[in-house]
Design a protein around this motif. Structure first.
Motif, PDB file in Angstrom:
ATOM      1  N   UNK A   1       0.847  -1.184   0.000  1.00 37.58           N
ATOM      2  CA  UNK A   1       0.000   0.000   0.000  1.00 37.58           C
ATOM      3  C   UNK A   1       0.884   1.236   0.000  1.00 37.58           C
ATOM      4  N   UNK A   2       0.515   2.190  -0.794  1.00 35.06           N
ATOM      5  CA  UNK A   2       1.221   3.465  -0.798  1.00 35.06           C
ATOM      6  C   UNK A   2       0.201   4.537  -0.452  1.00 35.06           C
ATOM      7  N   UNK A   3       0.435   5.207   0.653  1.00 40.69           N
ATOM      8  CA  UNK A   3      -0.462   6.246   1.162  1.00 40.69           C
ATOM      9  C   UNK A   3      -1.905   5.745   1.239  1.00 40.69           C
ATOM     10  N   UNK A   4      -2.096   4.509   1.771  1.00 41.97           N
ATOM     11  CA  UNK A   4      -3.421   3.947   1.979  1.00 41.97           C
ATOM     12  C   UNK A   4      -4.062   3.342   0.745  1.00 41.97           C
ATOM     13  N   UNK A   5      -3.436   3.464  -0.410  1.00 48.28           N
ATOM     14  CA  UNK A   5      -4.013   2.919  -1.640  1.00 48.28           C
ATOM     15  C   UNK A   5      -3.420   1.540  -1.927  1.00 48.28           C
ATOM     16  N   UNK A   6      -4.303   0.534  -2.116  1.00 49.29           N
ATOM     17  CA  UNK A   6      -3.849  -0.822  -2.383  1.00 49.29           C
ATOM     18  C   UNK A   6      -3.392  -0.944  -3.837  1.00 49.29           C
ATOM     19  N   UNK A   7      -2.164  -1.361  -4.039  1.00 50.38           N
ATOM     20  CA  UNK A   7      -1.637  -1.462  -5.399  1.00 50.38           C
ATOM     21  C   UNK A   7      -1.702  -2.890  -5.933  1.00 50.38           C
ATOM     22  N   UNK A   8      -1.669  -3.899  -5.037  1.00 51.00           N
ATOM     23  CA  UNK A   8      -1.727  -5.288  -5.475  1.00 51.00           C
ATOM     24  C   UNK A   8      -0.417  -5.815  -6.030  1.00 51.00           C
ATOM     25  N   UNK A   9       0.598  -5.028  -6.001  1.00 51.05           N
ATOM     26  CA  UNK A   9       1.908  -5.462  -6.486  1.00 51.05           C
ATOM     27  C   UNK A   9       2.999  -4.740  -5.686  1.00 51.05           C
ATOM     28  N   UNK A  10       4.174  -5.316  -5.724  1.00 45.68           N
ATOM     29  CA  UNK A  10       5.296  -4.708  -5.011  1.00 45.68           C
ATOM     30  C   UNK A  10       6.215  -4.015  -6.007  1.00 45.68           C
ATOM     31  N   UNK A  11       6.851  -2.963  -5.564  1.00 44.63           N
ATOM     32  CA  UNK A  11       7.855  -2.337  -6.419  1.00 44.63           C
ATOM     33  C   UNK A  11       9.167  -3.103  -6.256  1.00 44.63           C
ATOM     34  N   UNK A  12      10.035  -2.999  -7.259  1.00 49.12           N
ATOM     35  CA  UNK A  12      11.276  -3.778  -7.261  1.00 49.12           C
ATOM     36  C   UNK A  12      12.187  -3.467  -6.082  1.00 49.12           C
ATOM     37  N   UNK A  13      12.054  -2.294  -5.517  1.00 48.44           N
ATOM     38  CA  UNK A  13      12.922  -1.944  -4.388  1.00 48.44           C
ATOM     39  C   UNK A  13      12.363  -2.422  -3.045  1.00 48.44           C
ATOM     40  N   UNK A  14      11.200  -3.072  -3.062  1.00 51.43           N
ATOM     41  CA  UNK A  14      10.619  -3.596  -1.825  1.00 51.43           C
ATOM     42  C   UNK A  14      11.414  -4.801  -1.338  1.00 51.43           C
ATOM     43  N   UNK A  15      11.596  -4.907  -0.020  1.00 54.98           N
ATOM     44  CA  UNK A  15      12.408  -6.000   0.529  1.00 54.98           C
ATOM     45  C   UNK A  15      11.811  -7.385   0.270  1.00 54.98           C
ATOM     46  N   UNK A  16      10.493  -7.490   0.013  1.00 59.11           N
ATOM     47  CA  UNK A  16       9.845  -8.777  -0.225  1.00 59.11           C
ATOM     48  C   UNK A  16       9.679  -9.089  -1.703  1.00 59.11           C
ATOM     49  N   UNK A  17      10.166  -8.236  -2.584  1.00 54.49           N
ATOM     50  CA  UNK A  17      10.034  -8.451  -4.027  1.00 54.49           C
ATOM     51  C   UNK A  17      10.899  -9.639  -4.448  1.00 54.49           C
ATOM     52  N   UNK A  18      10.306 -10.541  -5.236  1.00 48.75           N
ATOM     53  CA  UNK A  18      11.070 -11.627  -5.848  1.00 48.75           C
ATOM     54  C   UNK A  18      10.809 -11.605  -7.349  1.00 48.75           C
ATOM     55  N   UNK A  19      11.731 -12.159  -8.099  1.00 47.22           N
ATOM     56  CA  UNK A  19      11.646 -12.125  -9.557  1.00 47.22           C
ATOM     57  C   UNK A  19      10.732 -13.247 -10.053  1.00 47.22           C
ATOM     58  N   UNK A  20       9.432 -13.135  -9.784  1.00 53.24           N
ATOM     59  CA  UNK A  20       8.482 -14.155 -10.206  1.00 53.24           C
ATOM     60  C   UNK A  20       7.088 -13.535 -10.424  1.00 53.24           C
ATOM     61  N   UNK A  21       6.835 -13.029 -11.613  1.00 50.73           N
ATOM     62  CA  UNK A  21       5.545 -12.382 -11.905  1.00 50.73           C
ATOM     63  C   UNK A  21       4.348 -13.312 -11.675  1.00 50.73           C
ATOM     64  N   UNK A  22       4.536 -14.615 -11.882  1.00 51.67           N
ATOM     65  CA  UNK A  22       3.460 -15.578 -11.662  1.00 51.67           C
ATOM     66  C   UNK A  22       2.929 -15.510 -10.229  1.00 51.67           C
ATOM     67  N   UNK A  23       3.789 -15.158  -9.285  1.00 52.29           N
ATOM     68  CA  UNK A  23       3.418 -15.062  -7.875  1.00 52.29           C
ATOM     69  C   UNK A  23       3.335 -13.604  -7.417  1.00 52.29           C
ATOM     70  N   UNK A  24       2.932 -12.744  -8.332  1.00 48.92           N
ATOM     71  CA  UNK A  24       2.754 -11.311  -8.051  1.00 48.92           C
ATOM     72  C   UNK A  24       4.027 -10.666  -7.496  1.00 48.92           C
ATOM     73  N   UNK A  25       5.165 -11.250  -7.769  1.00 49.62           N
ATOM     74  CA  UNK A  25       6.470 -10.737  -7.343  1.00 49.62           C
ATOM     75  C   UNK A  25       6.604 -10.583  -5.832  1.00 49.62           C
ATOM     76  N   UNK A  26       5.788 -11.286  -5.074  1.00 53.15           N
ATOM     77  CA  UNK A  26       5.865 -11.184  -3.616  1.00 53.15           C
ATOM     78  C   UNK A  26       6.406 -12.496  -3.040  1.00 53.15           C
ATOM     79  N   UNK A  27       7.402 -12.389  -2.164  1.00 50.85           N
ATOM     80  CA  UNK A  27       7.978 -13.571  -1.520  1.00 50.85           C
ATOM     81  C   UNK A  27       6.912 -14.402  -0.826  1.00 50.85           C
TER      82      UNK A  27
END
Ligand code: ZN
Length: 91
Positions: free
Chosen positions: A16-42
């Protein structure tokens, strides 16, 4: 290709950025993984993918070198051994 969604109550708590749900992580997020199939979230990946992974797969997912992964593993093992000694579990 089936995609696994990224829900609002995900453990990463950083989609969430400023209360808005984005449904995806940005690449600089600590939980980001290189797997679009899993929404890039660890946590989405971890929840839906329980097979064993090779060292190179882990390195690719985390965008780290194999030697960096090996170093992290060695440090984790040292910590575990040290704590087992403190607890008197292992001599
Ligand atoms: Zn997430």
């Amino acid at each position: 290709m089936r995609k696994y969604p990224h829900f609002r109550d995900c453990k990463c708590k950083h989609h969430e950025v400023q209360g808005e749900f984005l449904g995806r992580l940005s690449k600089d997020n600590e939980w980001w993984v290189n797997s679009p199939k899993y929404s890039n979230c660890f946590w989405v990946y971890f929840r839906h993918n329980n097979r064993s992974h090779t060292l190179s797969e882990i390195a690719k997912l985390l965008r780290l070198s194999i030697s960096a992964i090996t170093t992290i593993e060695q440090n984790a093992l040292k910590k575990i051994k040290k704590r087992l000694l403190v607890l008197g579990v292992k001599k």
